[in-house]
Design an enzyme around this catalytic site. Structure first.
Site, short mmCIF file in Angstrom:
data_model
loop_
_atom_site.label_atom_id
_atom_site.label_comp_id
_atom_site.label_asym_id
_atom_site.label_seq_id
_atom_site.Cartn_x
_atom_site.Cartn_y
_atom_site.Cartn_z
N ASP A 133 0.82 -1.21 0.00
CA ASP A 133 0.00 0.00 0.00
C ASP A 133 0.85 1.26 0.00
O ASP A 133 0.45 2.29 -0.54
CB ASP A 133 -0.91 0.05 1.24
CG ASP A 133 -1.90 -1.08 1.28
OD1 ASP A 133 -1.95 -1.86 0.32
OD2 ASP A 133 -2.63 -1.19 2.29
N ASP A 217 -2.43 5.49 -2.96
CA ASP A 217 -1.86 4.30 -2.34
C ASP A 217 -1.16 3.51 -3.45
O ASP A 217 -1.71 3.38 -4.56
CB ASP A 217 -2.95 3.41 -1.74
CG ASP A 217 -3.39 3.87 -0.35
OD1 ASP A 217 -3.15 5.04 -0.01
OD2 ASP A 217 -3.98 3.05 0.38
N HIS A 266 -7.59 -0.25 -3.82
CA HIS A 266 -6.50 -1.17 -4.14
C HIS A 266 -6.94 -2.11 -5.27
O HIS A 266 -7.88 -2.88 -5.14
CB HIS A 266 -6.02 -1.94 -2.92
CG HIS A 266 -5.57 -1.00 -1.83
ND1 HIS A 266 -5.40 -1.39 -0.54
CD2 HIS A 266 -5.26 0.32 -1.88
CE1 HIS A 266 -4.99 -0.34 0.17
NE2 HIS A 266 -4.91 0.71 -0.62
N ASP A 268 -5.54 -4.68 -6.57
CA ASP A 268 -5.02 -6.05 -6.65
C ASP A 268 -5.94 -7.16 -6.13
O ASP A 268 -5.49 -8.29 -5.93
CB ASP A 268 -3.61 -6.14 -6.04
CG ASP A 268 -3.49 -5.48 -4.70
OD1 ASP A 268 -4.45 -4.85 -4.25
OD2 ASP A 268 -2.41 -5.58 -4.08
N ARG A 285 -16.36 -7.46 -10.92
CA ARG A 285 -15.97 -6.05 -11.02
C ARG A 285 -15.52 -5.76 -12.45
O ARG A 285 -14.31 -5.77 -12.75
CB ARG A 285 -14.83 -5.73 -10.03
CG ARG A 285 -15.24 -5.91 -8.58
CD ARG A 285 -14.09 -5.63 -7.64
NE ARG A 285 -14.46 -5.93 -6.27
CZ ARG A 285 -13.60 -6.06 -5.27
NH1 ARG A 285 -12.31 -5.89 -5.49
NH2 ARG A 285 -14.01 -6.32 -4.05
N SER A 318 -12.00 -8.11 1.06
CA SER A 318 -13.13 -8.96 0.66
C SER A 318 -12.64 -10.37 0.39
O SER A 318 -11.44 -10.64 0.38
CB SER A 318 -13.77 -8.39 -0.61
OG SER A 318 -12.90 -8.62 -1.70
N CYS A 370 -0.66 -7.87 -1.24
CA CYS A 370 -0.71 -6.72 -0.31
C CYS A 370 0.34 -6.83 0.79
O CYS A 370 0.91 -5.81 1.20
CB CYS A 370 -2.06 -6.65 0.38
SG CYS A 370 -3.45 -6.49 -0.71
#
Ligand code: NVA
Length: 385
Positions: A133, A217, A266, A268, A285, A318, A370
């Site tokens: 991040d 970020d 983010h 990724d 998405r 998620s 991450c």
């Protein structure tokens, strides 16, 4: 000091020339994409981590079912038993990476409980669990990103010893303008909107963060050599993307991507670059610019369904963290041992899987990608489009 030949200062302080001589010819930091052979990596820490304040930026990112948890636990250590399990998982990830011949470095587990106050806001901290991040590596340069969460304002302190060491050994080190983070950076009402309304406003150009000052970020960017992809998210604004574009100059092309995602933060767990010619996408998405990859002849693969149990506490992030993988090289991927469909998907693509469990580590908002930041990969700057 350079002109004071023979002085006491001269005898203890190296001259600019001497300092230059000491700098290695090759930088220890060198990573241009997400797939070349990984040689050195920073892996985050959840030791000393603190639950961030129950603030607008948190509300807009965290699922509503966890709001009571944040309201009740803000400013306190995260649940002890859960954290211990996450620490053990991440230690195992470090062991596996080391066995694979990759140098593993860690940030300092600094104290995040202390309250801080600037002329514009006050907050407590969070953690140094997600180096992806904050550290954006573009070639030989470490960019310490100006993140948008107030609880992350001082996160860079956990990485400074490492960054100084890399700088002294030849890396380039950049800190973009630090945001003030006054109320002007946030459209607070966005946190109270329904997912549908928030998505609608997002596509119309109104977001949780305003354009008051640059913020971004690192995890909203993914790198494919000369082409770098970025999303306008809750924490990365157009001002920040423009800053990066101008900073990187003509050698790089920055491409703005937009997705159907009510809480974009983010890139990724939404779109992952696996290797030249292969992009992994989140089937829930949609990406409005996916034709860019198609026209370049890339294969677009929808990631497999995640297996994360519904009752597992995912305080941040998620279930799609299942696609938040780390490429060790073109043919090997680090993937969650519990995510069988994702493992099978990669094996079918001819990519060997290196498995480790990250269920407890996932709860803090990240998967393998991450939790890491590549410092060095083999290879040079190339064009893949
Ligand atoms: N908001 C993201 C976090 C990605 C690392 C998610 O979908 O989990």
């Amino acid at each position: 000091a350079v002109s004071q030949v023979g002085s006491r200062l001269e005898s203890t302080t190296p001259t600019a020339f001497q300092v230059k001589e000491q700098v290695a010819k090759t930088s220890p930091v060198s990573s241009y994409n997400e797939w070349d052979r990984l040689e050195e990596v920073v892996v985050g820490r959840v030791e000393n981590a603190v639950v961030p304040p129950f603030s607008p930026e948190l509300k807009v990112s965290a699922n509503e079912k966890h709001w009571d948890f944040f309201r009740d636990n803000q400013g306190r250590p995260w649940p002890k038993e859960h954290t211990e399990k996450a620490i053990a998982e991440v230690e195992e990830v470090c062991n596996i990476l080391t066995q694979e011949g990759i140098v593993v470095r860690r940030p300092d587990a600094i104290d995040f409980t202390e309250e801080y106050k600037t002329p514009d806001f006050s907050s407590t901290g969070m953690y140094c669990a997600m180096p992806r991040d904050i550290l954006l590596i573009v070639g030989e340069e470490i960019i310490e990103c100006p993140m948008a969460w107030r609880s992350r304002f001082f996160e860079y302190r956990a990485y400074r010893e490492l960054i100084k060491e890399y700088f002294k050994a030849g890396a380039k080190w950049t800190t973009p303008p630090k945001p003030l983070m006054s109320d002007k950076l946030y459209n607070e009402d966005v946190m109270d909107l329904s997912d549908e309304e928030r998505s609608l406003q997002h596509h119309q150009g109104r977001h949780f963060t305003t354009e008051f000052e640059p913020c971004f970020d690192a995890a909203d960017f993914v790198r494919a050599g000369k082409d770098i992809f970025v999303q306008r998210s809750q924490v990365t604004n157009i001002f920040g993307i423009d800053w990066m574009d101008r900073h990187l100059g003509d050698e790089y092309n920055i491409h703005l991507l937009t997705f159907d995602d009510p809480r974009p933060m983010h890139i990724d767990a939404t779109l992952m670059l696996i290797r030249p010619g292969l992009v992994l996408v989140n089937p829930c998405r949609g990406c409005q610019q996916i034709d860019f990859f198609k026209k370049a002849g890339w294969d677009i693969v929808e990631t497999a369904s995640p297996l994360m149990p519904a009752d597992h506490p995912l305080w941040l992030g998620s279930q799609w963290l299942s696609m938040n993988v780390l490429m060790l090289d073109h043919d090997r991927v680090m993937v969650d041992a519990n995510e069988l469909p994702t493992i099978q998907m990669f094996e079918k693509l001819g990519i060997k899987t290196v498995k480790a469990s990250m269920r407890y580590a996932n709860s803090y908002g990240g998967g393998f990608h991450c939790w890491t930041s590549d410092i060095r990969r083999s290879g040079t700057l190339q064009s893949y489009f």
